[in-house]
Design a protein around this motif. Structure first.
Motif, PDB file in Angstrom:
ATOM      1  N   HIS A   2       1.207  -1.060   0.212  1.00  0.00           N
ATOM      2  CA  HIS A   2       0.311   0.137  -0.021  1.00  0.00           C
ATOM      3  C   HIS A   2       0.967   0.643  -0.184  1.00  0.00           C
ATOM      4  O   HIS A   2       0.256   1.659  -0.667  1.00  0.00           O
ATOM      5  CB  HIS A   2      -0.390  -0.209   1.123  1.00  0.00           C
ATOM      6  CG  HIS A   2      -1.644   1.594   1.597  1.00  0.00           C
ATOM      7  ND1 HIS A   2      -2.650   1.609   0.722  1.00  0.00           N
ATOM      8  CD2 HIS A   2      -1.563   2.754   1.938  1.00  0.00           C
ATOM      9  CE1 HIS A   2      -3.613   2.072   1.228  1.00  0.00           C
ATOM     10  NE2 HIS A   2      -3.276   3.077   1.766  1.00  0.00           N
ATOM     11  N   VAL A   3       1.887   1.038   1.131  1.00  0.00           N
ATOM     12  CA  VAL A   3       2.802   2.897   0.708  1.00  0.00           C
ATOM     13  C   VAL A   3       3.198   2.840  -0.470  1.00  0.00           C
ATOM     14  O   VAL A   3       3.811   3.862  -0.821  1.00  0.00           O
ATOM     15  CB  VAL A   3       3.860   2.087   2.333  1.00  0.00           C
ATOM     16  CG1 VAL A   3       4.615   3.063   2.066  1.00  0.00           C
ATOM     17  CG2 VAL A   3       3.450   2.648   3.712  1.00  0.00           C
ATOM     18  N   ALA A   4       4.062   1.860  -0.880  1.00  0.00           N
ATOM     19  CA  ALA A   4       4.854   1.893  -2.145  1.00  0.00           C
ATOM     20  C   ALA A   4       3.829   2.345  -2.864  1.00  0.00           C
ATOM     21  O   ALA A   4       4.431   3.601  -4.338  1.00  0.00           O
ATOM     22  CB  ALA A   4       5.392   0.316  -2.678  1.00  0.00           C
ATOM     23  N   GLN A   5       2.181   1.666  -3.659  1.00  0.00           N
ATOM     24  CA  GLN A   5       1.914   2.156  -4.636  1.00  0.00           C
ATOM     25  C   GLN A   5       1.297   4.270  -4.348  1.00  0.00           C
ATOM     26  O   GLN A   5       0.901   4.057  -5.430  1.00  0.00           O
ATOM     27  CB  GLN A   5       0.207   1.551  -4.175  1.00  0.00           C
ATOM     28  CG  GLN A   5       0.327   0.292  -5.086  1.00  0.00           C
ATOM     29  CD  GLN A   5      -0.789  -1.145  -4.526  1.00  0.00           C
ATOM     30  OE1 GLN A   5      -1.409  -0.887  -3.811  1.00  0.00           O
ATOM     31  NE2 GLN A   5      -1.186  -2.104  -5.514  1.00  0.00           N
ATOM     32  N   TYR A 193      -2.745   2.466   6.035  1.00  0.00           N
ATOM     33  CA  TYR A 193      -2.775   0.960   5.650  1.00  0.00           C
ATOM     34  C   TYR A 193      -3.535   0.026   7.282  1.00  0.00           C
ATOM     35  O   TYR A 193      -3.956  -1.038   6.584  1.00  0.00           O
ATOM     36  CB  TYR A 193      -1.326   0.172   5.469  1.00  0.00           C
ATOM     37  CG  TYR A 193      -1.114  -1.616   4.671  1.00  0.00           C
ATOM     38  CD1 TYR A 193      -2.383  -2.004   4.319  1.00  0.00           C
ATOM     39  CD2 TYR A 193      -0.667  -1.731   6.418  1.00  0.00           C
ATOM     40  CE1 TYR A 193      -2.360  -2.700   3.828  1.00  0.00           C
ATOM     41  CE2 TYR A 193      -1.188  -3.225   5.987  1.00  0.00           C
ATOM     42  CZ  TYR A 193      -1.388  -4.146   5.117  1.00  0.00           C
ATOM     43  OH  TYR A 193      -2.492  -5.272   4.939  1.00  0.00           O
ATOM     44  N   LEU A 194      -2.678   0.607   8.575  1.00  0.00           N
ATOM     45  CA  LEU A 194      -3.348  -0.349   9.443  1.00  0.00           C
ATOM     46  C   LEU A 194      -4.006   0.047   9.712  1.00  0.00           C
ATOM     47  O   LEU A 194      -5.228  -0.842  10.316  1.00  0.00           O
ATOM     48  CB  LEU A 194      -2.677   0.063  10.351  1.00  0.00           C
ATOM     49  CG  LEU A 194      -2.118  -0.833  11.454  1.00  0.00           C
ATOM     50  CD1 LEU A 194      -1.341  -2.026  11.450  1.00  0.00           C
ATOM     51  CD2 LEU A 194      -1.096  -0.080  12.948  1.00  0.00           C
ATOM     52  N   ILE A 195      -4.960   1.585   9.374  1.00  0.00           N
ATOM     53  CA  ILE A 195      -6.323   1.667  10.047  1.00  0.00           C
ATOM     54  C   ILE A 195      -6.978   0.934   9.076  1.00  0.00           C
ATOM     55  O   ILE A 195      -8.695  -0.227   9.094  1.00  0.00           O
ATOM     56  CB  ILE A 195      -6.519   2.944   9.860  1.00  0.00           C
ATOM     57  CG1 ILE A 195      -5.675   3.559  10.950  1.00  0.00           C
ATOM     58  CG2 ILE A 195      -8.391   3.643   9.944  1.00  0.00           C
ATOM     59  CD1 ILE A 195      -5.808   5.207  10.947  1.00  0.00           C
ATOM     60  N   SER A 196      -6.568   0.442   7.547  1.00  0.00           N
ATOM     61  CA  SER A 196      -7.837  -0.326   7.210  1.00  0.00           C
ATOM     62  C   SER A 196      -7.767  -1.910   6.736  1.00  0.00           C
ATOM     63  O   SER A 196      -8.881  -2.030   6.697  1.00  0.00           O
ATOM     64  CB  SER A 196      -7.293   0.233   4.917  1.00  0.00           C
ATOM     65  OG  SER A 196      -6.310  -0.051   5.111  1.00  0.00           O
ATOM     66  N   ARG A 197      -6.631  -2.344   7.419  1.00  0.00           N
ATOM     67  CA  ARG A 197      -6.127  -3.826   7.711  1.00  0.00           C
ATOM     68  C   ARG A 197      -7.776  -4.277   9.027  1.00  0.00           C
ATOM     69  O   ARG A 197      -7.860  -4.432   8.686  1.00  0.00           O
ATOM     70  CB  ARG A 197      -5.476  -4.093   7.971  1.00  0.00           C
ATOM     71  CG  ARG A 197      -4.697  -5.238   8.134  1.00  0.00           C
ATOM     72  CD  ARG A 197      -3.518  -5.705   8.514  1.00  0.00           C
ATOM     73  NE  ARG A 197      -3.492  -4.734   9.600  1.00  0.00           N
ATOM     74  CZ  ARG A 197      -2.099  -5.130  10.333  1.00  0.00           C
ATOM     75  NH1 ARG A 197      -1.348  -5.719  10.618  1.00  0.00           N
ATOM     76  NH2 ARG A 197      -2.310  -5.168  11.817  1.00  0.00           N
ATOM     77  N   ASP A 198      -7.375  -2.806  10.077  1.00  0.00           N
ATOM     78  CA  ASP A 198      -7.827  -3.796  10.915  1.00  0.00           C
ATOM     79  C   ASP A 198      -9.682  -3.250  11.144  1.00  0.00           C
ATOM     80  O   ASP A 198     -10.601  -3.381  11.843  1.00  0.00           O
ATOM     81  CB  ASP A 198      -7.482  -3.033  12.167  1.00  0.00           C
ATOM     82  CG  ASP A 198      -6.533  -3.136  12.393  1.00  0.00           C
ATOM     83  OD1 ASP A 198      -6.040  -4.709  11.644  1.00  0.00           O
ATOM     84  OD2 ASP A 198      -5.129  -2.739  13.227  1.00  0.00           O
TER      85      ASP A 198
END
Length: 199
Positions: A2-5, A193-198
């Protein structure tokens, strides 16, 4: 990934930031570097956090070009050494990633706080992450990201004493350092990313 994209998608933002106080190639270089990182992450599985960071750093070093490639590659490669046996990215790993990466960046670029560089975002982020060791990754990353954002914002009021912007003197005031902006964005995207994952 996600970060790279998302870093690839920030090309225009970073280009505009660099045009204000540099030669305008930061966005292009970071896009090129993170496109290569994205390809690497899609192709390879890693057996530790450190191994992944080492590969990301090497890829950025080889693909980004210019000072950004050297410094951001150094950040991730410097962060990798103490995490080669770490299998889970938690708040302790975040603290190590930022403090060890900061040490490597300062050793390579000779920059210190107040020089209007990525160190002005990375150093406070490392400080907050270290204070949050043992807390949840969500809490530690939020604290580090907030500090990086505040550090990046402070660079707007600084006169550069190192790098390309040094020659601008007072004309650099009012503009954030592009490297500090990229540092903040990387941590912000990790948080996102962490928020969207959780959720």
């Amino acid at each position: 990934m996600h970060v790279a994209q998302e870093m690839v998608s920030k090309q225009d933002l970073l280009t505009q930031a660099d045009k204000a106080i540099g030669d305008g190639d930061h966005g292009i270089g970071m896009t090129r570097g993170f496109e290569a990182v994205l390809q690497k992450l899609r192709q390879k599985k890693f057996d530790s956090v450190g191994a992944m960071l080492q590969d990301i750093g090497t890829t950025l070093l080889m693909s980004t070009g210019g000072a950004a490639g050297a410094i951001f590659g150094t950040w991730f490669r410097g962060a990798a050494a103490s995490l080669m046996d770490k299998m889970i990215f938690d708040s302790d790993a975040l603290a190590n990633m930022l403090t060890d990466g900061l040490s490597a960046v300062k050793a390579r670029g000779k920059a210190k706080l107040g020089d209007k560089t990525m160190v002005d975002a990375l150093a406070p982020a490392a400080c907050n992450a270290t204070a949050m060791k043992g807390h949840s990754l969500e809490e530690a990353l939020a604290a580090a990201t907030k500090a990086a954002q505040e550090g990046m914002e402070t660079t707007k009021n600084m006169v550069a004493t190192i790098g390309k912007a040094k020659s601008l003197g007072q004309r650099a005031i009012g503009h954030p350092d592009p490297g500090a902006l990229s540092t903040y964005l990387i941590l912000s995207l990790m948080t996102e990313y962490l928020i969207s994952r959780d959720s």
